[in-house]
Write an enzyme that holds these catalytic residues in place. Sequence first.
Site, PDB file in Angstrom:
ATOM      1  N   TYR A  11       0.827  -1.200   0.000  1.00 21.94           N
ATOM      2  CA  TYR A  11       0.000   0.000   0.000  1.00 21.94           C
ATOM      3  C   TYR A  11       0.867   1.258   0.000  1.00 21.94           C
ATOM      4  O   TYR A  11       1.400   1.669   1.033  1.00 21.94           O
ATOM      5  CB  TYR A  11      -0.942   0.014   1.200  1.00 21.94           C
ATOM      6  CG  TYR A  11      -1.832  -1.196   1.324  1.00 21.94           C
ATOM      7  CD1 TYR A  11      -2.206  -1.947   0.205  1.00 21.94           C
ATOM      8  CD2 TYR A  11      -2.310  -1.614   2.566  1.00 21.94           C
ATOM      9  CE1 TYR A  11      -3.017  -3.061   0.323  1.00 21.94           C
ATOM     10  CE2 TYR A  11      -3.130  -2.721   2.696  1.00 21.94           C
ATOM     11  CZ  TYR A  11      -3.473  -3.443   1.570  1.00 21.94           C
ATOM     12  OH  TYR A  11      -4.276  -4.545   1.690  1.00 21.94           O
ATOM     13  N   HIS A  53       0.246 -12.280   1.386  1.00 24.31           N
ATOM     14  CA  HIS A  53      -0.519 -11.318   0.592  1.00 24.31           C
ATOM     15  C   HIS A  53      -0.578 -11.731  -0.883  1.00 24.31           C
ATOM     16  O   HIS A  53       0.429 -11.732  -1.569  1.00 24.31           O
ATOM     17  CB  HIS A  53       0.137  -9.932   0.712  1.00 24.31           C
ATOM     18  CG  HIS A  53      -0.756  -8.798   0.323  1.00 24.31           C
ATOM     19  ND1 HIS A  53      -0.308  -7.493   0.251  1.00 24.31           N
ATOM     20  CD2 HIS A  53      -2.076  -8.759  -0.002  1.00 24.31           C
ATOM     21  CE1 HIS A  53      -1.317  -6.709  -0.099  1.00 24.31           C
ATOM     22  NE2 HIS A  53      -2.390  -7.456  -0.273  1.00 24.31           N
TER      23      HIS A  53
END
Length: 330
Positions: free
Chosen positions: A54, A140
């Site tokens: 992010y 992830h």
Amino acid sequence: MSTLGKSGVEVSPLAFGAAAIGNLFTAVSDEQAYEAVDAAWSGGIRYFDTAPHYGIGLAERRLGAALRDRPRAEYTVSTKVGRLLEPTDGDAGGDDLDNGFAVPATHHRVWDFSADGVRRSLDASLERLGLDHVDAVYLHDPDDHAEQAFREAYPALEKLRAAGVLGAIGVGMNQTEMLTRFVSDTDVDVVLCAGRYTLLDHRALTELLPAAQDRGTSVVIGGAFNSGLLADPKPGATYNYAVAAPELLDRALRLKAIAERHGTTLRAAALAFPAAHPAVASVLVGARSPHEVRDCVEQFATAVPAAFWQELRAENLLPSDAPVPVQEPS
């Protein structure tokens, strides 16, 4: 508060997702990012999720700074592993918008689900967060790296959990098939399922949620608004990070009309729906401003009339076996 699997790690029913304060799609100032986290805290949110991906580290740095003066025992932080951030060679001109983030391209991502990659990623995340530990770590998006994720990354997390370095371990993905395999074949505490259990997408109900319930594995639901369409359905609204197809927009508008007819909002229903499943420990919402956070907190606390859910089932907009909130007698 709910506990993630057998880990002892507690999470609030509503969680804050930090992708937006990592400049997802558009830039957010430091001040606005900190105000969003403050609003989450004021609203009772105590679970905060982030990732190196992010904003190539920006979300972790901002989240850590925003939480720095809070009592560490009073909140839960999760981050993710699988993408290492490596400095960009030479002039780092350009931005990261090809990956969805409005930040300078100072680093690039390198997929790495090796045991060494897991440890390096976690060490770097702790440094960016300014913390000596995180409470939970997810693999992830291992979609294209299944073999390495199962053989190397998962055992590495398991060892870190056994050593007490981590409280809970899990996997976060935008699909259900591999998450179901992790639930069935490993000892993960939690899976983070993004966008696959919403008012528009019920596929997690078929295998993932029953498997998690059987195994005592917790589920965190992300993407309850399907990246925007269920928050504000209108032409140009996004569904799973792309402009929504006309048939999906029509379905969302039908849902909105039914919600309004029953005196509630589509946003409230979109948050209430995934939270009603007994396997779901927390619903994760992304917000880039204190206004968005406060709205999510307010909508999450809003009771959705039973007649709304009954009409959805009558209109074949909701599976008959999907759990819905049970209202307390007035």
